[in-house]
Design a protein around this motif. Structure first.
Motif, PDB file in Angstrom:
ATOM      1  N   LEU A  55     100.143 -24.996  82.065  1.00 23.31           N
ATOM      2  CA  LEU A  55     100.476 -24.782  83.470  1.00 23.31           C
ATOM      3  C   LEU A  55     101.857 -24.146  83.625  1.00 23.31           C
ATOM      4  N   LYS A  56     102.812 -24.559  82.788  1.00 24.09           N
ATOM      5  CA  LYS A  56     104.147 -23.976  82.816  1.00 24.09           C
ATOM      6  C   LYS A  56     104.095 -22.486  82.521  1.00 24.09           C
ATOM      7  N   SER A  57     103.275 -22.114  81.534  1.00 24.65           N
ATOM      8  CA  SER A  57     103.144 -20.699  81.180  1.00 24.65           C
ATOM      9  C   SER A  57     102.448 -19.919  82.292  1.00 24.65           C
ATOM     10  N   LEU A  58     101.439 -20.528  82.914  1.00 24.88           N
ATOM     11  CA  LEU A  58     100.685 -19.841  83.955  1.00 24.88           C
ATOM     12  C   LEU A  58     101.507 -19.619  85.215  1.00 24.88           C
ATOM     13  N   THR A  59     102.505 -20.468  85.449  1.00 26.64           N
ATOM     14  CA  THR A  59     103.273 -20.388  86.691  1.00 26.64           C
ATOM     15  C   THR A  59     104.687 -19.844  86.484  1.00 26.64           C
ATOM     16  N   GLN A  60     104.916 -19.171  85.364  1.00 25.30           N
ATOM     17  CA  GLN A  60     106.255 -18.646  85.071  1.00 25.30           C
ATOM     18  C   GLN A  60     106.750 -17.693  86.140  1.00 25.30           C
ATOM     19  N   THR A  61     105.850 -16.867  86.617  1.00 21.16           N
ATOM     20  CA  THR A  61     106.258 -15.839  87.590  1.00 21.16           C
ATOM     21  C   THR A  61     105.699 -16.101  88.991  1.00 21.16           C
ATOM     22  N   SER A  62     105.126 -17.296  89.178  1.00 20.40           N
ATOM     23  CA  SER A  62     104.542 -17.556  90.497  1.00 20.40           C
ATOM     24  C   SER A  62     105.019 -18.907  91.044  1.00 20.40           C
ATOM     25  N   ASN A  63     104.122 -19.899  91.061  1.00 23.08           N
ATOM     26  CA  ASN A  63     104.396 -21.147  91.742  1.00 23.08           C
ATOM     27  C   ASN A  63     104.986 -22.194  90.793  1.00 23.08           C
ATOM     28  N   GLN A  64     106.321 -22.198  90.666  1.00 22.73           N
ATOM     29  CA  GLN A  64     106.976 -23.196  89.808  1.00 22.73           C
ATOM     30  C   GLN A  64     106.846 -24.595  90.380  1.00 22.73           C
ATOM     31  N   ASN A  65     106.696 -24.693  91.700  1.00 19.33           N
ATOM     32  CA  ASN A  65     106.565 -26.000  92.337  1.00 19.33           C
ATOM     33  C   ASN A  65     105.316 -26.729  91.866  1.00 19.33           C
ATOM     34  N   MET A  66     104.273 -25.972  91.521  1.00 22.31           N
ATOM     35  CA  MET A  66     103.032 -26.571  91.035  1.00 22.31           C
ATOM     36  C   MET A  66     103.257 -27.327  89.728  1.00 22.31           C
ATOM     37  N   PHE A  67     104.043 -26.729  88.821  1.00 23.51           N
ATOM     38  CA  PHE A  67     104.346 -27.402  87.557  1.00 23.51           C
ATOM     39  C   PHE A  67     105.158 -28.670  87.804  1.00 23.51           C
TER      40      PHE A  67
ATOM     41  N   LYS B  51      98.420 -16.540  72.502  1.00 20.29           N
ATOM     42  CA  LYS B  51      99.484 -15.588  72.809  1.00 20.29           C
ATOM     43  C   LYS B  51     100.856 -16.249  72.901  1.00 20.29           C
ATOM     44  N   MET B  52     100.905 -17.527  73.220  1.00 20.99           N
ATOM     45  CA  MET B  52     102.189 -18.217  73.316  1.00 20.99           C
ATOM     46  C   MET B  52     102.931 -18.196  71.987  1.00 20.99           C
ATOM     47  N   ILE B  53     102.166 -18.184  70.890  1.00 25.40           N
ATOM     48  CA  ILE B  53     102.766 -18.192  69.552  1.00 25.40           C
ATOM     49  C   ILE B  53     102.833 -16.785  68.971  1.00 25.40           C
ATOM     50  N   THR B  54     101.753 -16.023  69.089  1.00 18.53           N
ATOM     51  CA  THR B  54     101.682 -14.722  68.415  1.00 18.53           C
ATOM     52  C   THR B  54     102.329 -13.583  69.204  1.00 18.53           C
ATOM     53  N   ASP B  55     102.204 -13.608  70.540  1.00 17.36           N
ATOM     54  CA  ASP B  55     102.745 -12.504  71.347  1.00 17.36           C
ATOM     55  C   ASP B  55     102.989 -12.997  72.770  1.00 17.36           C
ATOM     56  N   ASN B  56     104.084 -13.703  72.942  1.00 20.91           N
ATOM     57  CA  ASN B  56     104.350 -14.349  74.230  1.00 20.91           C
ATOM     58  C   ASN B  56     104.624 -13.344  75.342  1.00 20.91           C
ATOM     59  N   SER B  57     104.997 -12.122  74.983  1.00 21.63           N
ATOM     60  CA  SER B  57     105.299 -11.110  75.997  1.00 21.63           C
ATOM     61  C   SER B  57     104.061 -10.333  76.442  1.00 21.63           C
ATOM     62  N   ALA B  58     102.919 -10.571  75.803  1.00 24.29           N
ATOM     63  CA  ALA B  58     101.696  -9.831  76.139  1.00 24.29           C
ATOM     64  C   ALA B  58     101.200 -10.220  77.530  1.00 24.29           C
ATOM     65  N   PRO B  59     100.583  -9.274  78.252  1.00 21.28           N
ATOM     66  CA  PRO B  59     100.027  -9.600  79.577  1.00 21.28           C
ATOM     67  C   PRO B  59      98.904 -10.623  79.458  1.00 21.28           C
ATOM     68  N   ARG B  60      98.790 -11.468  80.456  1.00 26.27           N
ATOM     69  CA  ARG B  60      97.800 -12.546  80.435  1.00 26.27           C
ATOM     70  C   ARG B  60      96.564 -12.174  81.243  1.00 26.27           C
ATOM     71  N   LEU B  61      95.393 -12.381  80.650  1.00 23.35           N
ATOM     72  CA  LEU B  61      94.142 -12.118  81.355  1.00 23.35           C
ATOM     73  C   LEU B  61      93.830 -13.215  82.352  1.00 23.35           C
ATOM     74  N   THR B  62      94.461 -14.386  82.198  1.00 26.07           N
ATOM     75  CA  THR B  62      94.198 -15.485  83.134  1.00 26.07           C
ATOM     76  C   THR B  62      94.680 -15.165  84.549  1.00 26.07           C
ATOM     77  N   ARG B  63      95.506 -14.134  84.697  1.00 23.79           N
ATOM     78  CA  ARG B  63      95.942 -13.762  86.045  1.00 23.79           C
ATOM     79  C   ARG B  63      94.787 -13.211  86.860  1.00 23.79           C
ATOM     80  N   TYR B  64      93.679 -12.859  86.183  1.00 22.32           N
ATOM     81  CA  TYR B  64      92.492 -12.382  86.877  1.00 22.32           C
ATOM     82  C   TYR B  64      91.459 -13.501  87.075  1.00 22.32           C
ATOM     83  N   VAL B  65      91.846 -14.729  86.740  1.00 17.65           N
ATOM     84  CA  VAL B  65      90.943 -15.881  86.887  1.00 17.65           C
ATOM     85  C   VAL B  65      91.407 -16.706  88.083  1.00 17.65           C
ATOM     86  N   PRO B  66      90.682 -16.687  89.201  1.00 17.83           N
ATOM     87  CA  PRO B  66      91.074 -17.506  90.352  1.00 17.83           C
ATOM     88  C   PRO B  66      91.102 -19.001  90.009  1.00 17.83           C
TER      89      PRO B  66
END
Length: 404
Positions: free
Chosen positions: A31-43, A261-276
């Motif tokens: 959840l922390k990774s998913l909300t890095q650039t959005s809703n920090q309050n959720m974490f 991706k958190m271990i191998t390529d943390n800077s890579a774009p996340r596909l989960t941003r397309y998952v509502p």
């Protein structure tokens, strides 16, 4: 408290708390990774929820489950009232306590002023209240459970809250409750003379139901969006819009590869941003992308370990009531987990159900931790550890023999 109730610290199942805590920590990391650039309050809210949940779990674990079961009838009717409020009381009638709708689903009760306050899902309470009621009932009529009158009573008691959950509509929670009920009924000693005929009816009926809803004249049986979600799983190429969430969730799972991706390529774009609602019902896709196959396998393994430990507690319970409670909790948590995962990997239709201890949402989180507290109390009162006189009296009344 241990001394006053006769509890022994060596009987406390710390391993259950550790497993549930690990699941919550993994959920927080994702959840922390998913909300890095959005809703920090959720974490932050989820972190507070986990801490509060652990506190609730520990406190409830010291409350005698026999005492809780004494109030199972009032709890049952209170839950029915909450479900009716959820469905029929709107903001215009009681602006500080009303049923709230989100995306055509009326599953929440809002408490507090408009624009503030908090929401909770009474269906989360339904699951544990029904387990307690059924456990008490099964232990009371154990040797009469295969009488037709007993089965009718048991089914009616279960059907009322399930029907109210289904009307919200919440198909996935209804399925979990019914499956938990059937598991508890099976371990309570339901005769095969009922099981086999029921299976002979249910399996063809299910096949017929799936065929029927695909016909033009079968459209009225379910709500349009419920029917379309089932059909989209059967014919995904015909419903690309409805499969958007699940298809992207599968892509995100695969994108994590072995280590994530958190271990191998943390800077890579996340596909989960397309998952509502990835932070809630589809957080398992976030686990796959962030922590990879090994992370997803770890989560599945932890739920299987939880199932094993819960069934072990059930088998060592000091009475039938404790056995049924532990078995019901084991089934409920595990079934909910695998229904959630089944939806994410497109094995089941998209019905919307949180992943226990991991999905964001305080109602589910706190209720699950309170449920684990009850399970831990059953473990504290294992066979041969402490007498409970009232339970002996109840069993001797109905079974003409004493249990020690």
């Amino acid at each position: 408290m241990f001394k006053s109730k006769g509890y022994k610290i060596e009987n406390y199942n710390f391993s259950v708390i550790i497993v549930c805590s690990l699941l919550s920590v993994i959920g927080l990391v994702v959840l922390k990774s998913l909300t890095q650039t959005s809703n920090q309050n959720m974490f932050s809210k989820q972190l507070v929820g986990v801490i509060a949940g652990l506190f609730v779990c520990i406190m409830v674990s010291f409350v005698d489950y026999h005492l809780i079961c004494k109030f199972c009838i009032p709890l049952y009717f209170l839950n029915i009232i909450l479900m009716l409020i959820c469905r029929y009381i709107n903001e215009g009638m009681f602006p500080y306590f009303y049923g709230k709708s989100v995306d055509e689903a009326r599953r929440w009760i809002h408490i507090g002023p408009p624009g503030g306050g908090t929401d909770f899902m009474p269906s989360e309470i339904t699951k544990i209240v029904l387990i307690l009621c059924l456990a008490k009932l099964f232990s009371t009529i154990e040797h009469k459970i295969n009488r037709l009158s007993s089965l009718i009573m048991i089914c009616v008691i279960t059907a009322i809250p399930v029907f109210l959950v289904f009307l919200q509509p919440d198909l996935s929670t209804s399925i979990v409750i019914v499956a938990t009920f059937l598991f508890m009924l099976f371990v309570a000693g339901l005769s095969y003379k009922y099981i086999i005929p029921v299976l002979m009816v249910v399996i063809p009926s299910l096949i017929g139901f799936i065929w029927y809803i695909q016909q033009d004249y079968g459209k009225g049986l379910l709500k349009p969006w419920q029917r379309d979600r089932i059909l989209s799983l059967l014919h995904p190429e015909m419903y690309p819009d409805l499969m958007y969430q699940q298809n992207n969730a599968k892509d995100a799972l695969e994108a994590g590869n072995i280590f994530g991706k958190m271990i191998t390529d943390n800077s890579a774009p996340r596909l989960t941003r397309y998952v509502p609602v990835v932070e809630s019902d589809f957080i398992f896709s976030g686990v796959g992308e962030e922590l990879g196959f090994l992370g997803a396998l770890t989560v599945i393994s932890l739920f299987l370990i939880f199932l094993f430990m819960s069934l072990k507690i059930a088998l060592s319970a000091r009475d039938k009531t404790g056995f049924y409670i532990a078995a019901g909790i084991a089934a409920m948590i595990t079934l909910q987990a695998f229904v959630n995962i089944g939806v994410v990997v497109s094995v089941l239709p998209n019905t919307g159900i949180p992943l226990p201890f991991m999905s964001s949402g305080l109602s589910s989180l706190l209720t699950n931790f309170a449920t684990i507290g009850i399970l831990l109390n059953v473990g504290l009162q294992r066979k041969g550890t402490m007498p409970y006189e009232e339970d002996v009296i109840i069993f001797s009344k109905f079974h003409k023999k004493e249990y020690t």
